[in-house]
Design a protein around this motif. Structure first.
Motif, PDB file in Angstrom:
ATOM      1  N   PHE A 100      64.934  28.899  47.246  1.00  0.00           N
ATOM      2  CA  PHE A 100      65.592  28.464  46.017  1.00  0.00           C
ATOM      3  C   PHE A 100      65.659  29.612  45.005  1.00  0.00           C
ATOM      4  CE2 PHE A 100      65.034  27.127  41.610  1.00  0.00           C
ATOM      5  CZ  PHE A 100      66.237  26.473  41.414  1.00  0.00           C
ATOM      6  N   GLY A 101      64.549  30.316  44.836  1.00  0.00           N
ATOM      7  CA  GLY A 101      64.508  31.410  43.866  1.00  0.00           C
ATOM      8  C   GLY A 101      65.459  32.534  44.215  1.00  0.00           C
ATOM      9  N   PHE A 102      65.560  32.845  45.504  1.00  0.00           N
ATOM     10  CA  PHE A 102      66.461  33.901  45.951  1.00  0.00           C
ATOM     11  C   PHE A 102      67.910  33.558  45.615  1.00  0.00           C
ATOM     12  CE2 PHE A 102      69.268  35.856  49.072  1.00  0.00           C
ATOM     13  CZ  PHE A 102      68.870  37.180  49.029  1.00  0.00           C
ATOM     14  N   VAL A 103      68.342  32.386  46.068  1.00  0.00           N
ATOM     15  CA  VAL A 103      69.740  31.986  45.841  1.00  0.00           C
ATOM     16  C   VAL A 103      70.006  31.774  44.346  1.00  0.00           C
ATOM     17  CG1 VAL A 103      71.512  30.249  46.332  1.00  0.00           C
ATOM     18  CG2 VAL A 103      69.946  30.985  48.143  1.00  0.00           C
ATOM     19  N   GLY A 104      69.090  31.093  43.663  1.00  0.00           N
ATOM     20  CA  GLY A 104      69.267  30.865  42.228  1.00  0.00           C
ATOM     21  C   GLY A 104      69.329  32.163  41.447  1.00  0.00           C
ATOM     22  N   SER A 105      68.506  33.123  41.838  1.00  0.00           N
ATOM     23  CA  SER A 105      68.507  34.419  41.148  1.00  0.00           C
ATOM     24  C   SER A 105      69.795  35.196  41.394  1.00  0.00           C
ATOM     25  CB  SER A 105      67.313  35.262  41.596  1.00  0.00           C
ATOM     26  OG  SER A 105      66.104  34.677  41.186  1.00  0.00           O
ATOM     27  N   VAL A 106      70.296  35.140  42.626  1.00  0.00           N
ATOM     28  CA  VAL A 106      71.560  35.825  42.925  1.00  0.00           C
ATOM     29  C   VAL A 106      72.683  35.223  42.082  1.00  0.00           C
ATOM     30  CG1 VAL A 106      73.331  36.237  44.697  1.00  0.00           C
ATOM     31  CG2 VAL A 106      70.909  36.610  45.241  1.00  0.00           C
ATOM     32  N   ILE A 107      72.744  33.909  42.050  1.00  0.00           N
ATOM     33  CA  ILE A 107      73.789  33.247  41.257  1.00  0.00           C
ATOM     34  C   ILE A 107      73.614  33.560  39.771  1.00  0.00           C
ATOM     35  CG2 ILE A 107      74.704  31.003  40.518  1.00  0.00           C
ATOM     36  CD1 ILE A 107      74.082  29.988  43.389  1.00  0.00           C
ATOM     37  N   PRO A 136      70.466  28.828  31.550  1.00  0.00           N
ATOM     38  CA  PRO A 136      69.801  27.602  32.007  1.00  0.00           C
ATOM     39  C   PRO A 136      69.325  27.717  33.461  1.00  0.00           C
ATOM     40  CG  PRO A 136      72.015  27.107  31.182  1.00  0.00           C
ATOM     41  CD  PRO A 136      71.798  28.572  31.024  1.00  0.00           C
ATOM     42  N   LEU A 137      70.097  28.424  34.289  1.00  0.00           N
ATOM     43  CA  LEU A 137      69.671  28.627  35.671  1.00  0.00           C
ATOM     44  C   LEU A 137      68.424  29.508  35.721  1.00  0.00           C
ATOM     45  CD1 LEU A 137      69.968  28.177  38.654  1.00  0.00           C
ATOM     46  CD2 LEU A 137      71.741  29.972  38.696  1.00  0.00           C
ATOM     47  N   TRP A 138      68.377  30.549  34.875  1.00  0.00           N
ATOM     48  CA  TRP A 138      67.175  31.389  34.828  1.00  0.00           C
ATOM     49  C   TRP A 138      65.950  30.571  34.429  1.00  0.00           C
ATOM     50  CZ3 TRP A 138      66.950  35.301  37.636  1.00  0.00           C
ATOM     51  CH2 TRP A 138      67.903  36.309  37.667  1.00  0.00           C
ATOM     52  N   VAL A 139      66.105  29.607  33.537  1.00  0.00           N
ATOM     53  CA  VAL A 139      64.962  28.771  33.130  1.00  0.00           C
ATOM     54  C   VAL A 139      64.368  28.083  34.357  1.00  0.00           C
ATOM     55  CG1 VAL A 139      64.259  26.692  31.853  1.00  0.00           C
ATOM     56  CG2 VAL A 139      65.702  28.410  30.740  1.00  0.00           C
ATOM     57  N   ILE A 140      65.209  27.464  35.162  1.00  0.00           N
ATOM     58  CA  ILE A 140      64.731  26.733  36.344  1.00  0.00           C
ATOM     59  C   ILE A 140      64.115  27.692  37.368  1.00  0.00           C
ATOM     60  CG2 ILE A 140      65.450  25.265  38.271  1.00  0.00           C
ATOM     61  CD1 ILE A 140      67.735  24.271  36.328  1.00  0.00           C
ATOM     62  N   VAL A 141      64.791  28.787  37.647  1.00  0.00           N
ATOM     63  CA  VAL A 141      64.290  29.768  38.614  1.00  0.00           C
ATOM     64  C   VAL A 141      62.966  30.362  38.135  1.00  0.00           C
ATOM     65  CG1 VAL A 141      64.757  32.051  39.624  1.00  0.00           C
ATOM     66  CG2 VAL A 141      66.551  30.302  39.605  1.00  0.00           C
ATOM     67  N   ASP A 142      62.894  30.708  36.866  1.00  0.00           N
ATOM     68  CA  ASP A 142      61.670  31.315  36.333  1.00  0.00           C
ATOM     69  C   ASP A 142      60.481  30.359  36.399  1.00  0.00           C
ATOM     70  OD1 ASP A 142      63.051  33.661  35.845  1.00  0.00           O
ATOM     71  OD2 ASP A 142      63.339  33.260  33.714  1.00  0.00           O
TER      72      ASP A 142
END
Length: 183
Positions: free
Chosen positions: A113-120, A134-140
């Protein structure tokens, strides 16, 4: 905590704070911190996180030219773009998860999840889209848990700080995006 983790922490924190503010100089800081974290994550068997750092380095080069000399001009994505990105995030995360299990990654579910979320999120940063934050919040938050559990305490603390910075970026870029609306 190692010297490597300490310097990765400092350079990464600097790069992310600069990312919220939007000057072009953020990208070299991200590049240096990504190189340091690639080494640290490989040593800790976070293989997706280590690989991700090279994507961040490439993104940093792209971002340097994409933002231009005057820095970021954030704008919001269309609803169809947002839905597509969420679908890509879910499908890609589920596809990468078994691969990480097979290579013996330390934390396969969070890493996929972190890999794909971080790329996006990185692409959204390069494209100067408000939705990156907002995506960085979830990934972080996911990475905060992963690194504390893996006893990379300084890095876990860094991702906790990143969560707060991402909330700040979310607010700031939302306000800024109102100035640069997509028609």
């Amino acid at each position: 905590m190692s010297i490597l983790e300490f310097f990765a922490f400092i350079t990464s924190l600097t790069g992310v704070i600069l990312g919220v503010l939007g000057p072009r100089i953020t990208w070299p800081w991200w590049g240096v911190s990504s190189l340091l974290y690639a080494i640290l994550f490989f040593q800790s068997q976070y293989y997706a996180s280590a690989s991700l750092q090279f994507i961040f380095i490439a993104g940093g080069i792209w971002g340097w030219f994409g933002w231009g000399p005057k820095g970021v001009k954030p704008r919001k994505s269309h609803t169809k773009e947002r839905i597509s990105l969420v679908a890509i995030l879910i499908v890609s995360s589920l596809a990468i998860w078994p691969l990480l299990i097979n290579i013996g990654a330390t934390s396969s579910a969070i890493e996929s999840f972190g890999f794909v979320g971080s790329v996006i999120a990185q692409l959204l940063m390069i494209w100067q889209r408000y939705e990156a934050w907002p995506l960085w919040v979830i990934v972080d938050l996911a990475y905060t848990y992963q690194y504390f559990k893996g006893e990379l305490y300084l890095t876990g603390f860094l991702y906790l700080i990143f969560t707060g910075i991402a909330i700040w970026g979310w607010v700031r870029w939302r306000q800024e995006s109102e100035k640069f609306k997509i028609d």
